[in-house]
Design an enzyme around this catalytic site. Structure first.
Site, PDB file in Angstrom:
ATOM      1  N   THR A 135      34.634  96.510 -37.128  1.00  0.00           N
ATOM      2  CA  THR A 135      33.365  96.131 -37.716  1.00  0.00           C
ATOM      3  C   THR A 135      32.635  97.447 -37.822  1.00  0.00           C
ATOM      4  O   THR A 135      32.975  98.390 -37.129  1.00  0.00           O
ATOM      5  CB  THR A 135      32.603  95.186 -36.770  1.00  0.00           C
ATOM      6  OG1 THR A 135      33.376  93.999 -36.587  1.00  0.00           O
ATOM      7  CG2 THR A 135      31.249  94.775 -37.307  1.00  0.00           C
ATOM      8  N   ARG A 191      37.633  81.763 -42.589  1.00  0.00           N
ATOM      9  CA  ARG A 191      37.148  82.072 -41.235  1.00  0.00           C
ATOM     10  C   ARG A 191      35.980  83.069 -41.322  1.00  0.00           C
ATOM     11  O   ARG A 191      36.031  84.048 -42.047  1.00  0.00           O
ATOM     12  CB  ARG A 191      38.275  82.656 -40.400  1.00  0.00           C
ATOM     13  CG  ARG A 191      37.875  83.098 -38.980  1.00  0.00           C
ATOM     14  CD  ARG A 191      37.552  84.574 -38.907  1.00  0.00           C
ATOM     15  NE  ARG A 191      37.255  84.994 -37.534  1.00  0.00           N
ATOM     16  CZ  ARG A 191      36.757  86.196 -37.218  1.00  0.00           C
ATOM     17  NH1 ARG A 191      36.505  87.072 -38.170  1.00  0.00           N
ATOM     18  NH2 ARG A 191      36.497  86.506 -35.975  1.00  0.00           N
ATOM     19  N   THR A 198      30.505  94.716 -32.233  1.00  0.00           N
ATOM     20  CA  THR A 198      31.872  94.782 -32.741  1.00  0.00           C
ATOM     21  C   THR A 198      32.802  94.178 -31.697  1.00  0.00           C
ATOM     22  O   THR A 198      32.726  94.534 -30.519  1.00  0.00           O
ATOM     23  CB  THR A 198      32.310  96.225 -33.060  1.00  0.00           C
ATOM     24  OG1 THR A 198      33.690  96.208 -33.450  1.00  0.00           O
ATOM     25  CG2 THR A 198      32.101  97.171 -31.889  1.00  0.00           C
ATOM     26  N   GLY A 199      33.634  93.251 -32.103  1.00  0.00           N
ATOM     27  CA  GLY A 199      34.526  92.643 -31.121  1.00  0.00           C
ATOM     28  C   GLY A 199      35.124  91.348 -31.621  1.00  0.00           C
ATOM     29  O   GLY A 199      35.083  91.042 -32.816  1.00  0.00           O
ATOM     30  N   GLY A 206      35.079  88.098 -32.692  1.00  0.00           N
ATOM     31  CA  GLY A 206      33.915  87.423 -33.236  1.00  0.00           C
ATOM     32  C   GLY A 206      33.592  86.076 -32.622  1.00  0.00           C
ATOM     33  O   GLY A 206      32.426  85.757 -32.360  1.00  0.00           O
TER      34      GLY A 206
HETATM   35  N1  GLY Z   1      33.595  91.079 -35.079  1.00  0.00           N
HETATM   36  C1  GLY Z   1      34.082  90.870 -36.384  1.00  0.00           C
HETATM   37  C2  GLY Z   1      34.770  89.591 -36.561  1.00  0.00           C
HETATM   38  O1  GLY Z   1      35.190  88.976 -35.586  1.00  0.00           O
HETATM   39  O2  GLY Z   1      34.922  89.179 -37.692  1.00  0.00           O
END
Ligand code: GLY
Length: 333
Positions: free
Chosen positions: A195, A223, A246-247, A249
């Site tokens: 991300t 998704r 960021t991770g 999601g």
């Molecule tokens: N953190 C970005 C996602 O899971 O799409």
């Protein structure tokens, strides 16, 4: 006589480009340098903007637009592929001054999803648009459109093919690149959660946040992760903090990760670092959440925590001689 002077904190910008596992020994110095230079260049541009008096909103949107243009990172050009070998991009912006926000999910023709998120915020009574209708909004307002395959790169396609060959099926972000023997970045592309994001405090004391992503390699079409969701992957409030995450999601959504940091500051009176620690180090792992976030507080403090081995990240204040950039667990940043 009251000789107290109301001094505003120094304007500051922080950015990230994903988090994951370290690969110190498995990468070339040249490749690591490419990541560091990309982050530094974006920070230097943002520093100049802040010094010139640009708003935090302008600065974070431009920083994320530049990250989207850099194919090293999983957003815009260089975004990962869905299971249908297409791209579905998500983005969000939030202005801490008035808590206005805009977001888009699943766009596939808009070159810079972060610009569309800002457009939604400023030119629509609604907050979030999705899919083809979001792309149509971008087109109608004159944003640059691209062919749906413009976002892809050979490396991302190889990651998809590798992911689809695995028994587990769905892998995160750039899964498979390392196993495919391709030149990887310093963070293992097999475990990186891609991300991009930016948070800033400007000279008027306003905060803003922006987040953009291609999501996860081999994700099921439709998704949507945390990045475009206000309070999950992106949040800004002048009273507290600006956050970009960021991770993984799904876990960040369940944790309400970005808003949770703000709430711990606002309602529990925690300082920035303790609020970030509670969310990233304590709460998210309990939910299976791996990754990190970047945070700038209303006082101008910066915190860049992650519970993975590394996170592409950097920060710069107006007046700093040079940006500070980190990839691994360096103590200085
Ligand atoms: N953190 C970005 C996602 O899971 O799409």
């Amino acid at each position: 006589m009251n000789d107290k002077v109301n001094v505003r904190p120094t304007p500051v910008l922080a950015i990230h480009g994903g988090a994951g596992t370290l690969l110190r020994g498995a990468m070339s110095a040249d490749k690591e340098q490419r990541y560091r230079q990309a982050l530094e260049a974006i920070l230097l541009h943002g520093q100049a903007q802040l010094a010139a008096g640009d708003s935090a909103l302008d600065v974070v949107v431009e920083a994320v637009r530049r990250l989207e243009e850099c194919e090293l990172f999983n957003a815009g050009k260089g975004a990962v592929y869905t299971a249908a070998a297409r791209h579905e991009l998500d983005a969000c912006v939030m202005d801490g001054h008035d808590l206005q926000a805009g977001a888009v999910a699943g766009v596939s023709r808009t070159r810079n999803p972060v610009l569309l998120a800002r457009l939604v915020m400023q030119h629509s009574p609604h907050l979030m648009f999705m899919g083809a209708a979001a792309d149509e909004l971008a087109r109608a307002h004159g944003l640059e459109m691209v062919a749906s395959d413009w976002f892809g790169t050979p490396e991302r396609l190889a990651q998809l093919q590798m992911a689809q060959q695995t028994a587990s099926g769905q892998l995160l972000d750039h899964d498979g690149q390392t196993q495919a023997g391709q030149d990887s970045g310093p963070i293992d592309e097999g475990t990186k959660f891609g991300t991009v994001g930016a948070v800033a405090l400007d000279a008027r004391g306003h905060l803003a946040a922006a987040t953009s992503t291609g999501g996860m390699t081999n994700k099921q079409p439709g998704r949507v992760g945390d990045s475009p969701i206000v309070g999950a992957g992106c949040y800004a409030n002048d009273a507290t903090v600006a956050i970009s995450c960021t991770g993984t999601g799904e876990a960040f959504i369940r944790a309400c990760a970005a808003h949770d940091v703000s709430a711990l500051i606002e309602y529990a009176g925690l300082d920035l670092h303790e609020a970030c620690r509670r969310v990233v180090i304590e709460k998210l792992p309990r939910l299976g959440g791996r990754g990190g976030l970047i945070a700038v507080s209303a006082k101008g403090e910066v915190c860049l925590p992650f519970n993975t081995e590394g996170m592409y990240r950097g920060q710069v204040k107006v007046g700093d001689a040079a940006p500070a950039v980190g990839i691994y667990g360096e103590a200085f940043i």
